[in-house]
Design a protein around this motif. Structure first.
Motif, PDB file in Angstrom:
ATOM      1  N   HIS A  50       6.520  -3.148   1.913  1.00  0.00           N
ATOM      2  CA  HIS A  50       5.946  -3.614   0.652  1.00  0.00           C
ATOM      3  C   HIS A  50       7.079  -3.667  -0.366  1.00  0.00           C
ATOM      4  CE1 HIS A  50       2.792  -2.937  -2.790  1.00  0.00           C
ATOM      5  NE2 HIS A  50       3.083  -4.212  -2.630  1.00  0.00           N
ATOM      6  N   ARG A 112       4.706  -8.107   2.347  1.00  0.00           N
ATOM      7  CA  ARG A 112       3.599  -7.171   2.578  1.00  0.00           C
ATOM      8  C   ARG A 112       3.614  -6.508   3.951  1.00  0.00           C
ATOM      9  NH1 ARG A 112       1.452 -11.111  -0.824  1.00  0.00           N
ATOM     10  NH2 ARG A 112       0.631 -10.228  -2.750  1.00  0.00           N
ATOM     11  N   ALA A 145       3.938   1.875   0.346  1.00  0.00           N
ATOM     12  CA  ALA A 145       3.111   1.047   1.228  1.00  0.00           C
ATOM     13  C   ALA A 145       1.847   1.781   1.647  1.00  0.00           C
ATOM     14  CB  ALA A 145       3.925   0.666   2.466  1.00  0.00           C
ATOM     15  N   HIS A 367      -0.340  -2.466   4.817  1.00  0.00           N
ATOM     16  CA  HIS A 367       0.976  -3.115   4.862  1.00  0.00           C
ATOM     17  C   HIS A 367       1.521  -3.098   6.283  1.00  0.00           C
ATOM     18  CE1 HIS A 367       0.931  -2.288   0.383  1.00  0.00           C
ATOM     19  NE2 HIS A 367       1.265  -3.566   0.444  1.00  0.00           N
TER      20      HIS A 367
END
Lengths: 793, 154
Positions: A50, A112, A145, A367
């Protein structure tokens, strides 16, 4: 029927037509194709789970040797291309549609998951493209994340998409809550179980690959790609992403080296190759390596569930209550929303007469790589849950697990479950009995005692599974949120010399359609197998098709061929009647010959085919020249393959190593066209099930979100010495809803086997629960901490 | 760049390639023999197995330059005078392949295995196939095919 055809007819193990090219090294996989003046692409991927992208500096990469172009998400945005889509909309229990975060082809301002697509480099050679990708300077602002499935819905968890608070895409439910609560309130006993369905990484042996090519003269795009459904890829790339209008885009999926679901989906790399080929003005080839496959192919499974089963005093099932959290990964993949909902909740009744079921599923973002359909897709998760809790319940009430199942089987058909499905036909007791006999269930105590004398722990486990295949009646799936219809198309083209091209919307990537489909045509028309050519995988040849997944190609794809053959036969009979001056009703077509009933007048198939194209004798009739017919077949129901798998394991208590000592699978697939191919499908499915139960696990580091199992050194693929030879049997109830009586066989092994194996492992260890994969380390740890079942009660 | 010459499937070949070129890349890209496949990047899967001087080798684990002067056989060179090798025949007869991607490597490994161990049993075949991954067949019919070919060639 000639002797030659009778050896390749329906039900015969015809050897595969496609094998010659594969065993001699003459297959044509995407990476084997090279286009004149082709260039090569490499993708720069996110090293962070992330992060915000502050800036991307491509100047050094652009100047590198051999580089033709470097593209980022901004370039794609400037062309106003759409993002990648999910073709199924799930509605939450509060009536809200699922919450979808955008899925750009190349990242815009945020990455992501580790492996997310940041930039594309196009160069003269692959090596130059890869080297230049390393020169791109991305300034990332690394962010925390949300990796853990268990905690990603917590209020303080990092957010994957602002559109989805608490990382929750949907909160879905199915079944009757009030009836289920009532069933639990009158239960004599409630059995509960917490279950994890481990994340798997599909690993078809051929990595994904693509070649995009643009024709400046015509404006036509061609995309060669490793797809299970080239027409769906074309539709998505045209209608949603907007790479090119549908009629200006040709998608070719040549020989494809396995898919298992992972090649259904429309990914960034293939999309970018098609789009950028017009920018660069030369063909662009990309072949993923295995590391890229681990990072960015859609993964499978990954559920956490709490299951409760209500029983009456006699051990009859009264109700099932399930709460599942299903990982969708960082973005919704092509069919991901359907998998933990309509392909999962609808199968929770198993083979059982279960009057009340209520299931709640939260689909959540994390993520991690997107999660979508992988061999079985939802149905393995449902089967694992119901078969684990059934076995646990039987043990807890002290009933033989086979007899417990027998007591609860559905026996009358059609049977409406509380979770949408209407089981059309089956005989669950027949497959259970056949499996019990094949494994010699009565002899198990002696085998266990003998194993004990060698210091080994032997256990036995059952799985009486059901699945829904033949995906699917278009109206039904449309009402449940599908963006497409799930029919299949076929076209039968008889050539003037009597041989036949069959165009199908199904796609073969190992299933042997070129043989099985040809067997149907050959036996129907009385022509040799070698005179039938199955054409698939090219949107310029086949008009449309929904592709191959969900064990649909027999039940749906072949039904379409069967319907087209009906039309061919009808027209051929009309031609025969006209040419032999008889009434159509008097024409009999058998073994490739048309005869006028009660006379010695006849026409052979080849003679009639030629006559259809010369049309010399058609004067005075309303006959059109030619002999070509098509059909679109839309199923009227799902099909319901079912059966019984029984596994015996032996565990070495010193090492924790589990060996599969005996595996029996008895399946009811309805009509079987080619038993050799069907058995092969079952073998492969069981192997993937053994992989899930004992070996495979896609693991992310819970803090950093790095994929820990990113190569064959870390992700334990089943190897030949991890597996036994399997013993298979079949029982048959013909499917009443399609013309051939077929149910589908491609996924059964992967669906049925994991609970049978884990039930055997827990039996051997005399414990209640063990997580998949039951690795030697986990088994050994369980042995050290062993709490016998009796003590837990 | 450097010139690398060898014999592939009985024919002398020579090409000017980058020193880092792997044997598998030389076979696939330089010679256009695409029957040899690449299934991983850690020398685990065995899709790229060829014979170098008669021995099974993962062609992704050696440089083309290391095969300088060697006799290399790929799956394309296995059939002789139009006659399939018994292992090729057995794979077809026993349905030892589905998608076909691992098949060339499996066949080349099996030919070498039968040469090295004329008295094969199931356990030995399974153990010896450790270095070849198949995702389709569950190995059941591959093992059967290799045992059948081994019997046939005995």
């Amino acid at each position: 029927m000639t002797a030659e055809i009778s050896e390749t007819g329906i039900g015969k193990p015809a050897r595969r037509k496609e094998d010659f090219r594969f065993i001699t090294g003459n297959g044509h996989y995407t990476d084997d194709i090279n286009r004149p003046h082709q260039t090569h692409a490499s993708f720069l991927r996110s090293p962070h789970a992330h992060a915000r992208i502050r800036s991307i500096d491509i100047s050094d990469a652009e100047k590198a040797e051999g580089v033709l172009a470097v593209f980022t998400g901004q370039d794609i945005a400037r062309d106003e291309l759409g993002g990648l889509i999910c073709g199924w909309t799930v509605t939450s229990k509060d009536g809200e549609p699922m919450k979808v975060g955008p899925h750009p082809v190349l990242a815009l301002d945020t990455v992501r998951y580790v492996g997310d697509h940041v930039a594309m480099v196009v160069a003269e050679t692959r090596e130059q493209a890869e080297a230049a990708a390393e020169l791109i300077d991305v300034d990332y602002d690394a962010l925390p994340a949300a990796v853990s499935l268990a905690s990603c819905q917590n209020g303080d968890a990092p957010q994957v998409h602002p559109e989805a608070p608490r990382n929750t895409c949907f909160e879905w439910e199915l079944g009757n809550k009030a009836e289920t609560e009532a069933a639990f309130s009158k239960a004599a006993r409630i059995v509960s179980l917490d279950l994890e369905n481990n994340r798997l990484i599909p690993n078809a042996m051929e990595p994904r690959a693509a070649i995009g090519e643009f024709d400046k003269g015509t404006g036509d795009y061609t995309l060669w790609t490793t797809s299970q459904n080239p027409h769906v890829a074309r539709l998505v790339l045209s209608a949603f992403v907007g790479v090119a209008p549908e009629h200006k885009l040709r998608v070719i999926a040549p020989d494809v080296g396995g898919g298992f679901g992972s090649k259904i989906f429309i990914y960034s790399e293939e999309t970018a190759c098609a789009w950028a080929s017009a920018k660069v003005g030369r063909p662009i080839k990309w072949t993923g390596n295995r590391s890229e496959a681990f990072l960015s192919d859609a993964h499978g499974r990954d559920h956490l569930s709490k299951a409760e089963l209500a029983l009456d005093a006699d051990g009859k099932m009264l109700g099932l209550r399930v709460k599942t959290v299903a990982n969708l990964g960082a973005y919704l993949s092509t069919f991901s929303a359907a998998v933990p909902t309509y392909l999962y909740g609808t199968l929770l009744s198993g083979q059982y007469d279960l009057p009340a079921i209520h299931v709640e599923v939260d689909g959540v973002y994390t993520h991690t790589a997107p999660v979508d359909a992988y061999r079985g897709a939802g149905r393995p998760e449902a089967t694992y849950l119901i078969e684990r809790i059934a076995e646990t319940a039987a043990r807890e009430i002290g009933m033989d697990p086979a007899e417990f199942r027998r007591k609860n089987f559905v026996r009358e058909f059609p049977h409406q479950t509380p979770v949408i499905m209407n089981y059309d036909i089956g005989n669950y007791e027949a497959s259970l009995d056949a499996a019990l006999e094949a494994i010699d269930y009565k002899g198990f105590p002696a085998r266990r005692a003998e194993a004990e004398s060698r210091g080994k722990l032997r256990g036995i486990g059952f799985s009486t599974y059901i699945e829904a295949c033949g995906l699917a009646p278009s109206a039904a799936v449309g009402s449940l949120g599908a963006g497409v219809g799930l029919w299949e198309s076929a076209e039968v083209r008889v050539n003037p010399t009597g041989n036949i091209d069959v165009l199908t919307g199904s796609h073969s990537h190992g299933q042997g359609h070129e043989t099985t489909f040809a067997q149907l045509v050959s036996s129907r028309l009385g022509v040799p197998l070698d005179d039938v050519e199955i054409v698939h995988g090219d949107t310029d040849k086949v008009q449309f098709g929904m592709g191959t997944y969900g064990s649909r190609s027999g039940a749906v794809g072949m039904s379409a061929i069967s319907r087209a053959l009906d039309k061919i036969e009808a027209k051929a009979k009309k031609i025969a009647a006209h040419l032999m001056e008889a009434a159509v009703e008097d024409i009999v077509f058998e073994n490739g010959t048309f005869t006028v009933q009660g006379t010695d007048k006849s026409m052979a198939w080849a003679e009639l085919s030629l006559a259809a194209y010369t049309a010399h004798g058609f004067a005075g009739s309303d006959l059109e020249p030619g002999l070509k017919e098509g059909a679109f077949y839309d199923p009227t129901n799902f099909t319901f393959p079912a059966g019984c798998h029984i596994c015996e394991v032996e565990i070495d208590p010193d090492t924790g190593v589990t060996k599969i000592a005996n595996f029996v699978a008895v399946d009811d697939f309805g009509t079987i066209i080619n038993p050799m191919i069907v058995e092969g499908q079952v073998h492969g499915g069981i192997a993937q099930g053994v992989g899930q139960a004992l070996l495979e696990h896609g693991v992310y580091d819970p803090e950093s979100g790095q994929l820990v199992t990113g190569s064959y050194m870390d992700y334990c693929m089943p190897r030949a010495d991890d597996l036994p030879s399997f013993r298979l049997g079949f029982t048959t109830t013909e499917c009443p809803s399609n013309p051939l009586g077929m149910k589908g066989c491609g996924e059964a092994g992967a669906i049925a086997s994991p609970p049978a194996i884990i039930n055997a492992v827990t039996d051997a260890l005399n414990i209640r629960e063990i997580a998949m994969p039951a690795t030697p380390a986990r088994v050994w740890a369980a042995l050290q901490a062993r709490q016998p079942r009796a003590a837990a009660e | 760049m450097s010139v690398v010459a060898m014999t592939v499937n009985g024919k002398s070949v020579s090409a000017d390639v980058e020193p880092r070129t792997l044997l598998v890349t030389y076979i696939r890209d330089t010679l256009g023999l695409t029957g040899t496949h690449i299934g991983c990047d850690t020398s685990q899967c065995g899709a790229c197995v060829v014979h170098v001087d008669g021995k099974a080798v993962k062609s992704c684990t050696m440089l083309a330059a290391q095969a300088e002067g060697a006799e290399v056989t790929t799956v394309e060179g296995l059939a002789q005078d139009g006659e399939l090798h018994p292992v090729q025949k057995a794979f077809r007869e026993h349905h030892g392949l589905q998608c076909g991607y691992c098949t060339p490597g499996m066949i080349m490994t099996a030919v070498d295995l039968i040469r090295r161990k004329p008295d094969l049993d199931e356990e030995t075949v399974r153990e010896q196939l450790e270095g070849n991954i198949c995702r389709c067949t569950g190995y059941h019919n591959i093992v059967k095919a290799i045992l059948a070919a081994s019997n046939e060639m005995r």
